[in-house]
Design a protein around this motif. Structure first.
Motif, PDB file in Angstrom:
ATOM      1  N   ASP A   1      -8.252   5.014  19.955  1.00 16.16           N
ATOM      2  CA  ASP A   1      -9.521   5.542  19.458  1.00 16.16           C
ATOM      3  C   ASP A   1      -9.394   7.021  19.112  1.00 16.16           C
ATOM      4  O   ASP A   1      -9.904   7.469  18.089  1.00 16.16           O
ATOM      5  CB  ASP A   1     -10.637   5.341  20.489  1.00 16.16           C
ATOM      6  CG  ASP A   1     -11.046   3.879  20.619  1.00 16.16           C
ATOM      7  OD1 ASP A   1     -10.694   3.084  19.720  1.00 16.16           O
ATOM      8  OD2 ASP A   1     -11.715   3.535  21.615  1.00 16.16           O
ATOM      9  N   GLU A   2      -8.706   7.785  19.963  1.00 19.27           N
ATOM     10  CA  GLU A   2      -8.523   9.211  19.689  1.00 19.27           C
ATOM     11  C   GLU A   2      -7.681   9.422  18.435  1.00 19.27           C
ATOM     12  O   GLU A   2      -8.006  10.267  17.597  1.00 19.27           O
ATOM     13  CB  GLU A   2      -7.866   9.892  20.883  1.00 19.27           C
ATOM     14  CG  GLU A   2      -8.759  10.020  22.093  1.00 19.27           C
ATOM     15  CD  GLU A   2      -8.045  10.637  23.271  1.00 19.27           C
ATOM     16  OE1 GLU A   2      -6.949  11.210  23.080  1.00 19.27           O
ATOM     17  OE2 GLU A   2      -8.582  10.555  24.390  1.00 19.27           O
ATOM     18  N   ILE A   3      -6.611   8.667  18.297  1.00 26.73           N
ATOM     19  CA  ILE A   3      -5.749   8.792  17.122  1.00 26.73           C
ATOM     20  C   ILE A   3      -6.516   8.398  15.869  1.00 26.73           C
ATOM     21  O   ILE A   3      -6.432   9.070  14.839  1.00 26.73           O
ATOM     22  CB  ILE A   3      -4.473   7.927  17.293  1.00 26.73           C
ATOM     23  CG1 ILE A   3      -3.601   8.512  18.405  1.00 26.73           C
ATOM     24  CG2 ILE A   3      -3.706   7.818  15.987  1.00 26.73           C
ATOM     25  CD1 ILE A   3      -2.469   7.616  18.824  1.00 26.73           C
ATOM     26  N   ARG A   4      -7.292   7.339  15.959  1.00 25.12           N
ATOM     27  CA  ARG A   4      -8.083   6.895  14.813  1.00 25.12           C
ATOM     28  C   ARG A   4      -9.089   7.974  14.407  1.00 25.12           C
ATOM     29  O   ARG A   4      -9.273   8.257  13.227  1.00 25.12           O
ATOM     30  CB  ARG A   4      -8.806   5.585  15.140  1.00 25.12           C
ATOM     31  CG  ARG A   4      -9.524   4.985  13.952  1.00 25.12           C
ATOM     32  CD  ARG A   4     -10.160   3.638  14.281  1.00 25.12           C
ATOM     33  NE  ARG A   4      -9.173   2.662  14.728  1.00 25.12           N
ATOM     34  CZ  ARG A   4      -9.152   2.126  15.951  1.00 25.12           C
ATOM     35  NH1 ARG A   4     -10.048   2.448  16.834  1.00 25.12           N
ATOM     36  NH2 ARG A   4      -8.234   1.241  16.269  1.00 25.12           N
ATOM     37  N   ALA A   5      -9.714   8.605  15.390  1.00 25.40           N
ATOM     38  CA  ALA A   5     -10.680   9.665  15.097  1.00 25.40           C
ATOM     39  C   ALA A   5      -9.990  10.854  14.429  1.00 25.40           C
ATOM     40  O   ALA A   5     -10.510  11.426  13.464  1.00 25.40           O
ATOM     41  CB  ALA A   5     -11.381  10.104  16.370  1.00 25.40           C
ATOM     42  N   GLU A   6      -8.807  11.224  14.922  1.00 28.03           N
ATOM     43  CA  GLU A   6      -8.067  12.332  14.317  1.00 28.03           C
ATOM     44  C   GLU A   6      -7.661  11.999  12.886  1.00 28.03           C
ATOM     45  O   GLU A   6      -7.774  12.841  11.990  1.00 28.03           O
ATOM     46  CB  GLU A   6      -6.833  12.658  15.148  1.00 28.03           C
ATOM     47  CG  GLU A   6      -7.148  13.327  16.470  1.00 28.03           C
ATOM     48  CD  GLU A   6      -5.920  13.556  17.317  1.00 28.03           C
ATOM     49  OE1 GLU A   6      -4.792  13.324  16.806  1.00 28.03           O
ATOM     50  OE2 GLU A   6      -6.080  13.964  18.472  1.00 28.03           O
ATOM     51  N   LEU A   7      -7.198  10.793  12.652  1.00 28.28           N
ATOM     52  CA  LEU A   7      -6.805  10.395  11.297  1.00 28.28           C
ATOM     53  C   LEU A   7      -8.010  10.386  10.364  1.00 28.28           C
ATOM     54  O   LEU A   7      -7.919  10.826   9.211  1.00 28.28           O
ATOM     55  CB  LEU A   7      -6.136   9.016  11.316  1.00 28.28           C
ATOM     56  CG  LEU A   7      -4.731   8.976  11.914  1.00 28.28           C
ATOM     57  CD1 LEU A   7      -4.240   7.532  11.988  1.00 28.28           C
ATOM     58  CD2 LEU A   7      -3.773   9.819  11.098  1.00 28.28           C
ATOM     59  N   ASN A   8      -9.141   9.905  10.852  1.00 34.24           N
ATOM     60  CA  ASN A   8     -10.354   9.905  10.035  1.00 34.24           C
ATOM     61  C   ASN A   8     -10.761  11.333   9.684  1.00 34.24           C
ATOM     62  O   ASN A   8     -11.169  11.602   8.548  1.00 34.24           O
ATOM     63  CB  ASN A   8     -11.501   9.189  10.750  1.00 34.24           C
ATOM     64  CG  ASN A   8     -11.345   7.682  10.711  1.00 34.24           C
ATOM     65  OD1 ASN A   8     -10.636   7.148   9.867  1.00 34.24           O
ATOM     66  ND2 ASN A   8     -12.004   7.005  11.631  1.00 34.24           N
TER      67      ASN A   8
END
Length: 65
Positions: free
Chosen positions: A43-50
């Motif tokens: 979830d954290e990685i996805r948020a950073e990529l977004n």
């Protein structure tokens, strides 16, 4: 003498069962914890990529700063 031997054998069996079951529970909890941590990290990685993608998208609209 036979009664004491029976209690000793039963006690040893119970100890082995408890040790086996506690090890099994600890292993299952570890897997559950690992899955929970990996979900949070994803979830954290996805948020950073977004955030990065949206930043690039905003730059494309407005041009370089």
């Amino acid at each position: 003498m036979k009664i004491v031997k029976t209690y000793t054998i039963n006690s040893i069996k119970i100890l082995f069962i408890v040790l086996f079951l506690s090890t099994l529970v600890i292993a299952c909890e570890k897997d559950s914890f690992d899955n929970e941590i990996s979900v949070e990290l994803n979830d954290e990685i996805r948020a950073e990529l977004n955030d990065e993608i949206m930043g690039e998208h905003d730059e494309a609209k407005t041009g370089p700063v």
